[in-house]
Design a protein around this motif. Structure first.
Motif, PDB file in Angstrom:
ATOM      1  N   ASN A 237      40.595  10.166   3.398  1.00 54.15           N
ATOM      2  CA  ASN A 237      41.114   9.532   2.177  1.00 54.15           C
ATOM      3  C   ASN A 237      40.005   8.692   1.569  1.00 54.15           C
ATOM      4  N   ASN A 238      39.266   9.287   0.650  1.00 58.07           N
ATOM      5  CA  ASN A 238      38.083   8.658   0.078  1.00 58.07           C
ATOM      6  C   ASN A 238      38.270   8.250  -1.381  1.00 58.07           C
ATOM      7  N   ALA A 239      39.117   8.943  -2.122  1.00 53.85           N
ATOM      8  CA  ALA A 239      39.244   8.696  -3.561  1.00 53.85           C
ATOM      9  C   ALA A 239      39.668   7.260  -3.844  1.00 53.85           C
ATOM     10  N   ALA A 240      39.000   6.638  -4.811  1.00 53.87           N
ATOM     11  CA  ALA A 240      39.323   5.262  -5.187  1.00 53.87           C
ATOM     12  C   ALA A 240      38.713   4.968  -6.555  1.00 53.87           C
ATOM     13  N   ILE A 241      39.257   3.976  -7.224  1.00 59.96           N
ATOM     14  CA  ILE A 241      38.666   3.477  -8.464  1.00 59.96           C
ATOM     15  C   ILE A 241      38.535   1.961  -8.351  1.00 59.96           C
ATOM     16  N   ALA A 242      37.559   1.405  -9.065  1.00 59.37           N
ATOM     17  CA  ALA A 242      37.349  -0.041  -9.043  1.00 59.37           C
ATOM     18  C   ALA A 242      38.016  -0.723 -10.223  1.00 59.37           C
ATOM     19  N   GLN A 243      38.173   0.014 -11.309  1.00 57.63           N
ATOM     20  CA  GLN A 243      38.808  -0.528 -12.502  1.00 57.63           C
ATOM     21  C   GLN A 243      39.321   0.624 -13.333  1.00 57.63           C
ATOM     22  N   ALA A 244      40.262   0.321 -14.210  1.00 57.35           N
ATOM     23  CA  ALA A 244      40.829   1.352 -15.075  1.00 57.35           C
ATOM     24  C   ALA A 244      40.202   1.319 -16.456  1.00 57.35           C
ATOM     25  N   ALA A 245      39.853   0.127 -16.927  1.00 59.69           N
ATOM     26  CA  ALA A 245      39.306  -0.017 -18.267  1.00 59.69           C
ATOM     27  C   ALA A 245      37.821   0.309 -18.288  1.00 59.69           C
ATOM     28  N   ARG A 246      37.328   0.690 -19.444  1.00 65.31           N
ATOM     29  CA  ARG A 246      35.896   0.909 -19.601  1.00 65.31           C
ATOM     30  C   ARG A 246      35.182  -0.440 -19.586  1.00 65.31           C
ATOM     31  N   GLY A 247      33.917  -0.410 -19.267  1.00 69.93           N
ATOM     32  CA  GLY A 247      33.154  -1.653 -19.257  1.00 69.93           C
ATOM     33  C   GLY A 247      32.247  -1.731 -18.054  1.00 69.93           C
TER      34      GLY A 247
ATOM     35  N   ILE B 137      42.623  11.139  10.877  1.00 67.95           N
ATOM     36  CA  ILE B 137      42.641  10.603   9.515  1.00 67.95           C
ATOM     37  C   ILE B 137      41.570   9.529   9.437  1.00 67.95           C
ATOM     38  N   VAL B 138      40.728   9.602   8.405  1.00 68.86           N
ATOM     39  CA  VAL B 138      39.726   8.572   8.159  1.00 68.86           C
ATOM     40  C   VAL B 138      39.985   8.005   6.771  1.00 68.86           C
ATOM     41  N   ASN B 139      40.348   6.754   6.708  1.00 72.38           N
ATOM     42  CA  ASN B 139      40.558   6.079   5.426  1.00 72.38           C
ATOM     43  C   ASN B 139      39.312   5.284   5.069  1.00 72.38           C
ATOM     44  N   VAL B 140      38.782   5.549   3.884  1.00 75.16           N
ATOM     45  CA  VAL B 140      37.569   4.884   3.427  1.00 75.16           C
ATOM     46  C   VAL B 140      37.958   3.640   2.640  1.00 75.16           C
TER      47      VAL B 140
END
Length: 253
Positions: A86-96, A147-150
């Motif tokens: 489980n690697n997928a992630a985001i740090a923010q949703a808005a541009r910038g 399972i490896v969670n990142v």
């Protein structure tokens, strides 16, 4: 499709960054890797770059239909899953500005956008849990499932409670707290699967220069991915329930 492959892995967010590097390494060790990507075209391009042993699959952690479809395809084509990263992630949703320094002030608890927080948590926390729930029946079909969670060291509540922790000022309710929540649900997975053949480990790839942080990280993707690869390649006698960074250094919860 064959059911006689040595080992089958699914990596979410595998078309770039840490996920792509981990996929490359696992394929080089003989694992067949399903490269999870929100955009199938990008997944196809990443798979073509790796070559034989890499297979693109569309999976969007914010789309439960795509998660269910991915699980159904894996069951139909392979009948099992041996490794889930489980690697997928985001740090923010808005541009910038995505760098930690550029986003720190706007992500203070008094200023953080609730809508952005919901968007980040929807991927990093709820999406990861949804993938776990969908893939667990397939993992139970394996004789050596892991399972490896990142996650991120920024999610360590123990470290952030320490005034001497150098990254303490970056802790906020959007990305860092989403990783703390991911750590918490990973612990729930570990507790649920205690005494079963399915093992669960939590890994921080260090502050790696990727699109997630605007390439501000101090570690290369190659170096930052090492611990994820090491843990993903642990055999059936390897440990479960660990939270580590390179090389096998425990991180406090």
């Amino acid at each position: 499709m064959p059911n006689d492959i040595a080992r089958l892995a699914l990596i979410t967010g595998a078309n770039q960054g840490v996920g792509l590097r981990v996929a490359e390494e696992l394929v080089s060790h003989g694992t067949t890797v399903l490269l999870g990507a929100r955009d199938l075209a990008r997944g196809q391009a990443a798979a073509a770059r790796i070559g034989s042993g890499a297979i693109p699959i569309r999976i969007d952690l914010t789309d439960e239909g795509s998660i269910a479809a991915a699980a159904a395809r894996i069951r139909q084509d392979y009948g099992r899953l041996d490794l889930l990263v489980n690697n997928a992630a985001i740090a923010q949703a808005a541009r910038g500005d995505r760098t930690p320094d550029g986003s720190r002030d706007r992500n203070l608890a008094s200023r953080a956008s609730i809508s952005e927080m919901r968007a980040v948590w929807n991927t990093n926390v709820f999406g990861t849990l949804a993938v776990y729930q969908a893939m667990l029946p397939l993992l139970r079909e394996s004789e050596d499932a892991r399972i490896v969670n990142v996650t991120s060291g920024l999610g360590s509540l123990t470290d952030n409670a320490d005034h001497a922790y150098p990254y303490r000022s970056y802790y906020g309710p959007v990305y860092p707290a989403s990783k703390a929540a991911l750590n918490a649900i990973t612990l729930a997975m570990m507790i649920e699967l205690e005494g079963t053949p399915v093992k669960v480990n939590l890994v921080s790839p260090a502050f790696t220069a990727t699109n997630l942080n605007g390439y501000a990280g101090a570690e290369s993707v190659e170096d930052g991915s090492r611990e994820v690869v090491r843990v993903a390649l642990l055999g059936p006698d390897g440990p479960s329930g660990t939270f580590t960074r390179w090389e096998d250094q425990p991180i406090p919860w």
